[in-house]
Design a protein around this motif. Structure first.
Motif, mmCIF file in Angstrom:
data_model
loop_
_atom_site.group_PDB
_atom_site.id
_atom_site.type_symbol
_atom_site.label_atom_id
_atom_site.label_comp_id
_atom_site.label_asym_id
_atom_site.label_seq_id
_atom_site.Cartn_x
_atom_site.Cartn_y
_atom_site.Cartn_z
ATOM 1 N N GLY A 7 18.882 -2.876 -8.464
ATOM 2 C CA GLY A 7 17.625 -3.516 -8.823
ATOM 3 C C GLY A 7 16.618 -3.578 -7.694
ATOM 4 N N GLY A 8 16.999 -3.129 -6.502
ATOM 5 C CA GLY A 8 16.059 -3.130 -5.405
ATOM 6 C C GLY A 8 14.964 -2.089 -5.607
ATOM 7 N N GLY A 9 13.973 -2.148 -4.740
ATOM 8 C CA GLY A 9 12.878 -1.194 -4.833
ATOM 9 C C GLY A 9 11.720 -1.610 -3.966
ATOM 10 N N LEU A 10 10.598 -0.959 -4.203
ATOM 11 C CA LEU A 10 9.367 -1.231 -3.455
ATOM 12 C C LEU A 10 8.460 -2.098 -4.312
ATOM 13 C CD1 LEU A 10 7.461 -0.667 -1.049
ATOM 14 C CD2 LEU A 10 6.699 1.379 -2.291
ATOM 15 N N VAL A 11 7.983 -3.181 -3.739
ATOM 16 C CA VAL A 11 7.106 -4.088 -4.467
ATOM 17 C C VAL A 11 6.041 -4.614 -3.521
ATOM 18 C CG1 VAL A 11 8.593 -6.089 -4.022
ATOM 19 C CG2 VAL A 11 7.083 -6.089 -6.015
ATOM 20 N N GLN A 12 4.880 -4.916 -4.045
ATOM 21 C CA GLN A 12 3.819 -5.481 -3.226
ATOM 22 C C GLN A 12 4.062 -6.968 -2.987
ATOM 23 O OE1 GLN A 12 0.063 -4.441 -5.181
ATOM 24 N NE2 GLN A 12 -0.296 -2.939 -3.572
ATOM 25 N N ALA A 13 3.547 -7.452 -1.894
ATOM 26 C CA ALA A 13 3.647 -8.879 -1.594
ATOM 27 C C ALA A 13 3.066 -9.680 -2.758
ATOM 28 C CB ALA A 13 2.911 -9.192 -0.307
ATOM 29 N N GLY A 14 3.774 -10.737 -3.117
ATOM 30 C CA GLY A 14 3.378 -11.552 -4.256
ATOM 31 C C GLY A 14 4.042 -11.142 -5.556
ATOM 32 N N GLN A 78 16.729 -13.557 -9.088
ATOM 33 C CA GLN A 78 15.321 -13.396 -9.448
ATOM 34 C C GLN A 78 14.479 -13.767 -8.242
ATOM 35 O OE1 GLN A 78 13.842 -12.264 -12.374
ATOM 36 N NE2 GLN A 78 11.949 -12.376 -11.179
ATOM 37 N N MET A 79 13.656 -12.828 -7.803
ATOM 38 C CA MET A 79 12.852 -13.041 -6.606
ATOM 39 C C MET A 79 11.380 -12.988 -6.985
ATOM 40 S SD MET A 79 15.016 -10.713 -3.890
ATOM 41 C CE MET A 79 14.544 -9.182 -4.676
ATOM 42 N N ASN A 80 10.695 -14.086 -6.817
ATOM 43 C CA ASN A 80 9.271 -14.183 -7.118
ATOM 44 C C ASN A 80 8.482 -14.445 -5.838
ATOM 45 O OD1 ASN A 80 9.915 -13.929 -9.881
ATOM 46 N ND2 ASN A 80 10.121 -16.143 -10.103
ATOM 47 N N SER A 81 7.201 -14.232 -5.912
ATOM 48 C CA SER A 81 6.307 -14.478 -4.767
ATOM 49 C C SER A 81 6.863 -13.842 -3.500
ATOM 50 C CB SER A 81 6.119 -15.992 -4.568
ATOM 51 O OG SER A 81 5.598 -16.587 -5.733
ATOM 52 N N LEU A 82 7.230 -12.588 -3.614
ATOM 53 C CA LEU A 82 7.865 -11.914 -2.490
ATOM 54 C C LEU A 82 6.925 -11.781 -1.310
ATOM 55 C CD1 LEU A 82 9.897 -9.311 -4.512
ATOM 56 C CD2 LEU A 82 10.856 -10.831 -2.774
ATOM 57 N N LYS A 83 7.508 -11.907 -0.131
ATOM 58 C CA LYS A 83 6.769 -11.803 1.115
ATOM 59 C C LYS A 83 7.269 -10.594 1.902
ATOM 60 C CE LYS A 83 6.527 -16.867 1.438
ATOM 61 N NZ LYS A 83 6.837 -18.050 2.284
ATOM 62 N N ILE A 84 6.455 -10.115 2.826
ATOM 63 C CA ILE A 84 6.844 -8.967 3.637
ATOM 64 C C ILE A 84 8.152 -9.269 4.369
ATOM 65 C CG2 ILE A 84 6.198 -7.587 5.641
ATOM 66 C CD1 ILE A 84 3.295 -7.807 4.696
ATOM 67 N N GLU A 85 8.339 -10.486 4.793
ATOM 68 C CA GLU A 85 9.553 -10.857 5.536
ATOM 69 C C GLU A 85 10.805 -10.917 4.660
ATOM 70 O OE1 GLU A 85 6.617 -12.489 5.513
ATOM 71 O OE2 GLU A 85 6.922 -14.679 5.516
ATOM 72 N N ASP A 86 10.642 -10.725 3.359
ATOM 73 C CA ASP A 86 11.812 -10.633 2.476
ATOM 74 C C ASP A 86 12.405 -9.223 2.478
ATOM 75 O OD1 ASP A 86 10.084 -12.755 0.164
ATOM 76 O OD2 ASP A 86 11.718 -13.323 1.526
ATOM 77 N N THR A 87 11.733 -8.297 3.125
ATOM 78 C CA THR A 87 12.222 -6.927 3.200
ATOM 79 C C THR A 87 13.585 -6.884 3.894
ATOM 80 O OG1 THR A 87 10.013 -5.959 3.218
ATOM 81 C CG2 THR A 87 11.790 -4.649 4.168
ATOM 82 N N ALA A 88 14.570 -6.315 3.206
ATOM 83 C CA ALA A 88 15.932 -6.265 3.738
ATOM 84 C C ALA A 88 16.821 -5.525 2.741
ATOM 85 C CB ALA A 88 16.483 -7.670 3.953
ATOM 86 N N VAL A 89 18.024 -5.226 3.184
ATOM 87 C CA VAL A 89 19.064 -4.798 2.257
ATOM 88 C C VAL A 89 19.749 -6.065 1.747
ATOM 89 C CG1 VAL A 89 21.212 -3.528 1.988
ATOM 90 C CG2 VAL A 89 19.397 -2.612 3.451
ATOM 91 N N TYR A 90 19.826 -6.177 0.446
ATOM 92 C CA TYR A 90 20.417 -7.350 -0.181
ATOM 93 C C TYR A 90 21.830 -7.016 -0.662
ATOM 94 C CZ TYR A 90 16.049 -9.911 -0.019
ATOM 95 O OH TYR A 90 14.933 -10.579 0.421
ATOM 96 N N TYR A 91 22.741 -7.916 -0.362
ATOM 97 C CA TYR A 91 24.135 -7.749 -0.728
ATOM 98 C C TYR A 91 24.580 -8.901 -1.627
ATOM 99 C CZ TYR A 91 24.257 -4.594 3.307
ATOM 100 O OH TYR A 91 24.011 -3.588 4.193
ATOM 101 N N CYS A 92 25.358 -8.578 -2.654
ATOM 102 C CA CYS A 92 26.016 -9.633 -3.401
ATOM 103 C C CYS A 92 27.464 -9.732 -2.917
ATOM 104 C CB CYS A 92 25.955 -9.393 -4.898
ATOM 105 S SG CYS A 92 26.775 -7.899 -5.487
ATOM 106 N N ALA A 93 28.008 -10.916 -3.053
ATOM 107 C CA ALA A 93 29.364 -11.164 -2.569
ATOM 108 C C ALA A 93 30.068 -12.134 -3.508
ATOM 109 C CB ALA A 93 29.319 -11.739 -1.157
ATOM 110 N N ALA A 94 31.376 -12.038 -3.533
ATOM 111 C CA ALA A 94 32.179 -12.910 -4.390
ATOM 112 C C ALA A 94 33.327 -13.510 -3.592
ATOM 113 C CB ALA A 94 32.726 -12.131 -5.579
ATOM 114 N N GLY A 95 33.628 -14.763 -3.899
ATOM 115 C CA GLY A 95 34.730 -15.434 -3.233
ATOM 116 C C GLY A 95 35.316 -16.491 -4.147
ATOM 117 N N ASP A 96 36.357 -17.119 -3.692
ATOM 118 C CA ASP A 96 37.006 -18.162 -4.479
ATOM 119 C C ASP A 96 36.096 -19.383 -4.600
ATOM 120 O OD1 ASP A 96 40.219 -17.403 -2.984
ATOM 121 O OD2 ASP A 96 39.322 -16.656 -4.843
ATOM 122 N N LEU A 97 36.161 -20.014 -5.757
ATOM 123 C CA LEU A 97 35.413 -21.247 -5.952
ATOM 124 C C LEU A 97 35.919 -22.321 -5.000
ATOM 125 C CD1 LEU A 97 35.106 -21.565 -9.827
ATOM 126 C CD2 LEU A 97 33.245 -21.286 -8.192
ATOM 127 N N GLY A 98 35.000 -23.180 -4.557
ATOM 128 C CA GLY A 98 35.383 -24.256 -3.667
ATOM 129 C C GLY A 98 34.168 -25.050 -3.278
#
Length: 121
Positions: A7-14, A78-98
């Motif tokens: 779901g990543g990609g290029l988007v304009q700020a905001g 869901q990422m809204n009002s994106l800022k330039i500083e949000d630029t990154a590789v995003y990772y999802c992760a899973a772990g045990d509940l606690g």
């Protein structure tokens, strides 16, 4: 548990993007799901997590929303009002509940491959 983030990609700020993390091997409802990001030259940092509640880094609070669909076994960011500083590789992760906010990388034993989000001016 296998995780696939997309779901990543290029988007304009905001603008907005929605990241998805499809899980297989275990039921999401029995897992803590987290989102982290890593910008060039920086360490991986916590973004958001969901267990029985949802938790957010201060930098994204009010702009990002983490959720999951237990039927589809998929988590979302869901990422809204994106800022330039949000630029990154995003990772999802899973772990045990606690207890805890899920901000600690060591809470997660499974990681997706990452999806690049680029926010332009």
């Amino acid at each position: 548990v296998q995780l696939q983030a997309f779901g990543g990609g290029l988007v304009q700020a905001g603008g907005s993007l929605r990241l998805s993390c499809a899980a297989s091997g275990r039921t999401l409802s029995r897992l803590r799901m987290g989102w982290f990001r890593q910008a060039p030259g920086k360490e991986r940092e916590f973004v958001a997590a969901i267990t029985w509640s949802d938790y957010y880094a201060d930098s994204v609070k009010g702009r990002f929303t983490v959720s999951r669909d237990n039927v589809k076994n998929t988590a979302y960011l869901q990422m809204n009002s994106l800022k330039i500083e949000d630029t990154a590789v995003y990772y999802c992760a899973a772990g045990d509940l606690g207890p805890g906010t899920g901000a600690d990388l060591s809470m997660y034993g499974y990681w997706g491959q990452g999806t690049l989000v680029t926010v332009s001016s």
